[in-house]
Design a protein around this motif. Structure first.
Motif, PDB file in Angstrom:
ATOM      1  N   THR A   1     -34.610 -48.501  29.759  1.00 58.07           N
ATOM      2  CA  THR A   1     -35.570 -47.755  28.933  1.00 58.07           C
ATOM      3  C   THR A   1     -36.743 -48.622  28.474  1.00 58.07           C
ATOM      4  O   THR A   1     -37.907 -48.225  28.625  1.00 58.07           O
ATOM      5  N   PRO A   2     -36.494 -49.812  27.903  1.00 59.94           N
ATOM      6  CA  PRO A   2     -37.632 -50.652  27.515  1.00 59.94           C
ATOM      7  C   PRO A   2     -38.465 -51.111  28.706  1.00 59.94           C
ATOM      8  O   PRO A   2     -39.680 -51.300  28.587  1.00 59.94           O
ATOM      9  N   ALA A   3     -37.821 -51.275  29.877  1.00 61.85           N
ATOM     10  CA  ALA A   3     -38.564 -51.653  31.084  1.00 61.85           C
ATOM     11  C   ALA A   3     -39.548 -50.542  31.456  1.00 61.85           C
ATOM     12  O   ALA A   3     -40.714 -50.802  31.773  1.00 61.85           O
ATOM     13  N   ILE A   4     -39.077 -49.306  31.406  1.00 59.60           N
ATOM     14  CA  ILE A   4     -39.940 -48.153  31.708  1.00 59.60           C
ATOM     15  C   ILE A   4     -41.080 -48.065  30.699  1.00 59.60           C
ATOM     16  O   ILE A   4     -42.243 -47.850  31.065  1.00 59.60           O
ATOM     17  N   ASN A   5     -40.734 -48.243  29.428  1.00 56.25           N
ATOM     18  CA  ASN A   5     -41.759 -48.159  28.371  1.00 56.25           C
ATOM     19  C   ASN A   5     -42.833 -49.236  28.518  1.00 56.25           C
ATOM     20  O   ASN A   5     -43.983 -49.037  28.112  1.00 56.25           O
ATOM     21  N   ASN A   6     -42.454 -50.376  29.089  1.00 54.81           N
ATOM     22  CA  ASN A   6     -43.433 -51.459  29.297  1.00 54.81           C
ATOM     23  C   ASN A   6     -44.369 -51.170  30.471  1.00 54.81           C
ATOM     24  O   ASN A   6     -45.491 -51.687  30.518  1.00 54.81           O
ATOM     25  N   ILE A   7     -43.910 -50.357  31.416  1.00 52.36           N
ATOM     26  CA  ILE A   7     -44.693 -50.075  32.615  1.00 52.36           C
ATOM     27  C   ILE A   7     -45.576 -48.832  32.456  1.00 52.36           C
ATOM     28  O   ILE A   7     -46.669 -48.764  33.030  1.00 52.36           O
ATOM     29  N   ILE A   8     -45.143 -47.863  31.675  1.00 54.63           N
ATOM     30  CA  ILE A   8     -45.900 -46.615  31.517  1.00 54.63           C
ATOM     31  C   ILE A   8     -47.382 -46.843  31.176  1.00 54.63           C
ATOM     32  O   ILE A   8     -48.259 -46.206  31.776  1.00 54.63           O
ATOM     33  N   PRO A   9     -47.733 -47.738  30.233  1.00 50.04           N
ATOM     34  CA  PRO A   9     -49.154 -47.942  29.922  1.00 50.04           C
ATOM     35  C   PRO A   9     -49.985 -48.466  31.097  1.00 50.04           C
ATOM     36  O   PRO A   9     -51.216 -48.370  31.083  1.00 50.04           O
TER      37      PRO A   9
ATOM     38  N   ARG B   1     -53.886 -47.669  35.633  1.00 59.21           N
ATOM     39  CA  ARG B   1     -54.452 -48.725  36.479  1.00 59.21           C
ATOM     40  C   ARG B   1     -53.871 -48.655  37.895  1.00 59.21           C
ATOM     41  O   ARG B   1     -54.587 -48.890  38.872  1.00 59.21           O
ATOM     42  N   PHE B   2     -52.583 -48.328  37.999  1.00 56.82           N
ATOM     43  CA  PHE B   2     -51.970 -48.202  39.319  1.00 56.82           C
ATOM     44  C   PHE B   2     -52.663 -47.110  40.135  1.00 56.82           C
ATOM     45  O   PHE B   2     -52.914 -47.269  41.337  1.00 56.82           O
ATOM     46  N   TYR B   3     -52.976 -45.979  39.474  1.00 61.39           N
ATOM     47  CA  TYR B   3     -53.633 -44.865  40.156  1.00 61.39           C
ATOM     48  C   TYR B   3     -55.066 -45.233  40.549  1.00 61.39           C
ATOM     49  O   TYR B   3     -55.519 -44.914  41.652  1.00 61.39           O
ATOM     50  N   ILE B   4     -55.772 -45.899  39.637  1.00 58.24           N
ATOM     51  CA  ILE B   4     -57.158 -46.284  39.924  1.00 58.24           C
ATOM     52  C   ILE B   4     -57.224 -47.238  41.113  1.00 58.24           C
ATOM     53  O   ILE B   4     -58.042 -47.059  42.031  1.00 58.24           O
ATOM     54  N   GLU B   5     -56.363 -48.242  41.112  1.00 56.12           N
ATOM     55  CA  GLU B   5     -56.377 -49.221  42.191  1.00 56.12           C
ATOM     56  C   GLU B   5     -55.945 -48.599  43.521  1.00 56.12           C
ATOM     57  O   GLU B   5     -56.482 -48.948  44.582  1.00 56.12           O
ATOM     58  N   ALA B   6     -54.998 -47.659  43.469  1.00 55.15           N
ATOM     59  CA  ALA B   6     -54.571 -46.970  44.692  1.00 55.15           C
ATOM     60  C   ALA B   6     -55.700 -46.092  45.233  1.00 55.15           C
ATOM     61  O   ALA B   6     -55.939 -46.037  46.441  1.00 55.15           O
ATOM     62  N   ALA B   7     -56.396 -45.404  44.323  1.00 57.88           N
ATOM     63  CA  ALA B   7     -57.509 -44.539  44.731  1.00 57.88           C
ATOM     64  C   ALA B   7     -58.652 -45.358  45.327  1.00 57.88           C
ATOM     65  O   ALA B   7     -59.244 -44.979  46.344  1.00 57.88           O
ATOM     66  N   GLU B   8     -58.963 -46.479  44.719  1.00 55.07           N
ATOM     67  CA  GLU B   8     -60.038 -47.339  45.230  1.00 55.07           C
ATOM     68  C   GLU B   8     -59.713 -47.834  46.636  1.00 55.07           C
ATOM     69  O   GLU B   8     -60.586 -47.906  47.509  1.00 55.07           O
ATOM     70  N   LYS B   9     -58.465 -48.166  46.844  1.00 52.09           N
ATOM     71  CA  LYS B   9     -58.042 -48.663  48.150  1.00 52.09           C
ATOM     72  C   LYS B   9     -58.212 -47.594  49.222  1.00 52.09           C
ATOM     73  O   LYS B   9     -58.697 -47.864  50.336  1.00 52.09           O
ATOM     74  N   ARG B  10     -57.829 -46.350  48.904  1.00 49.12           N
ATOM     75  CA  ARG B  10     -57.949 -45.267  49.864  1.00 49.12           C
ATOM     76  C   ARG B  10     -59.400 -44.836  50.045  1.00 49.12           C
ATOM     77  O   ARG B  10     -59.805 -44.463  51.153  1.00 49.12           O
ATOM     78  N   MET B  11     -60.198 -44.903  48.977  1.00 49.30           N
ATOM     79  CA  MET B  11     -61.600 -44.504  49.061  1.00 49.30           C
ATOM     80  C   MET B  11     -62.384 -45.424  49.982  1.00 49.30           C
ATOM     81  O   MET B  11     -63.289 -44.984  50.699  1.00 49.30           O
ATOM     82  N   LYS B  12     -62.050 -46.685  50.003  1.00 49.70           N
ATOM     83  CA  LYS B  12     -62.736 -47.634  50.870  1.00 49.70           C
ATOM     84  C   LYS B  12     -62.526 -47.284  52.333  1.00 49.70           C
ATOM     85  O   LYS B  12     -63.383 -47.538  53.181  1.00 49.70           O
TER      86      LYS B  12
END
Length: 241
Positions: free
Chosen positions: A213-221, A225-236
């Motif tokens: 649970t604390p591991a998940i809570n640390n990653i959620i924020p 950024r994960f979505y932005i970086e994934a989108a940038e990679k595909r947009m290129k």
């Protein structure tokens, strides 16, 4: 020299190509972006989960850490895409949510003492792992046939009988309020006993110690950024003119 009509024609083709790329990105690339982001979230959660477990628990080997795995996204339907993280070991679920351990035999649950892990009697709670020769599966109780007329006499007679067979042997002693497996050191009336495992309790509560649970809570924020970086990679790859 390029005329205004030619310039507009060139721009028009570029706009059409851009519009097609945007449409393609929305329909075809988003499921890929979603999968990349979810997979990364699972991978990062796995690493965080392992770090927390190593920090909080006394581990005997690497099995617990290796049991923490993650599953990648399957398919390209955003509505059903999911990644998951967890341990394949049942006892990790008990640590996460708490449980009650019950004895399966006549005797109580074997709870190792600080003596079993070669720590001082004042070291509470136990922090080290139980040494190999003192693990429950490695201990062989010394059999001793004694005649006794009460519990106290039986315990004393057992200690002396086991001690007579050699110092350092193990025996089960039903001491009132302190039943357990003892190591008997010395001989005769000078023999001393040290509890290795307590067997006084038939049930023990497993306190909830969440790590996932604390591991998940640390990653959620970090998810945006994960979505932005994934989108940038595909947009290129999509927006090439």
């Amino acid at each position: 020299m390029v005329s205004p009509a030619q310039t507009w024609g060139m721009q028009g083709k570029t706009l059409l190509k851009l519009g097609k790329a945007i449409e393609d990105f929305a329909e075809k690339q988003y499921p890929i972006v979603n999968g990349i982001a979810l997979n990364r979230a699972a991978f990062e959660t796995q690493k965080e989960y392992r770090k927390i477990v190593e920090r909080r628990f006394t581990l005997r080997n690497k099995r617990t850490i290796k049991s923490i795995q993650f599953n990648k996204v399957q398919g390209l339907n955003p509505k059903t895409q999911e990644s998951s993280v967890g341990s394949t070991m049942e006892y990790m679920a008990k640590q996460e949510f708490g449980d009650t351990k019950k004895s399966k035999g006549k005797k109580g649950i074997a709870i190792p003492t600080t003596t079993a892990s070669s720590e001082s009697l004042s070291a509470k709670p136990r922090k080290k792992t139980v040494s190999r020769p003192r693990r429950r599966g490695s201990i062989r109780l010394t059999k001793a046939s004694v005649k006794s007329f009460n519990r106290k006499h039986h315990i004393i007679a057992t200690i002396r009988a086991v001690a007579a067979k050699g110092s350092g042997n193990f025996a089960y002693l039903p001491i009132q309020g302190a039943k357990g497996i003892y190591r008997i050191i010395g001989k005769g009336i000078k023999a001393k006993i040290k509890m290795i495992y307590s067997l006084s309790k038939k049930t023990i509560p497993i306190k909830k110690q969440p790590s996932l649970t604390p591991a998940i809570n640390n990653i959620i924020p970090k998810m945006p950024r994960f979505y932005i970086e994934a989108a940038e990679k595909r947009m290129k790859k999509s927006f090439k003119f």
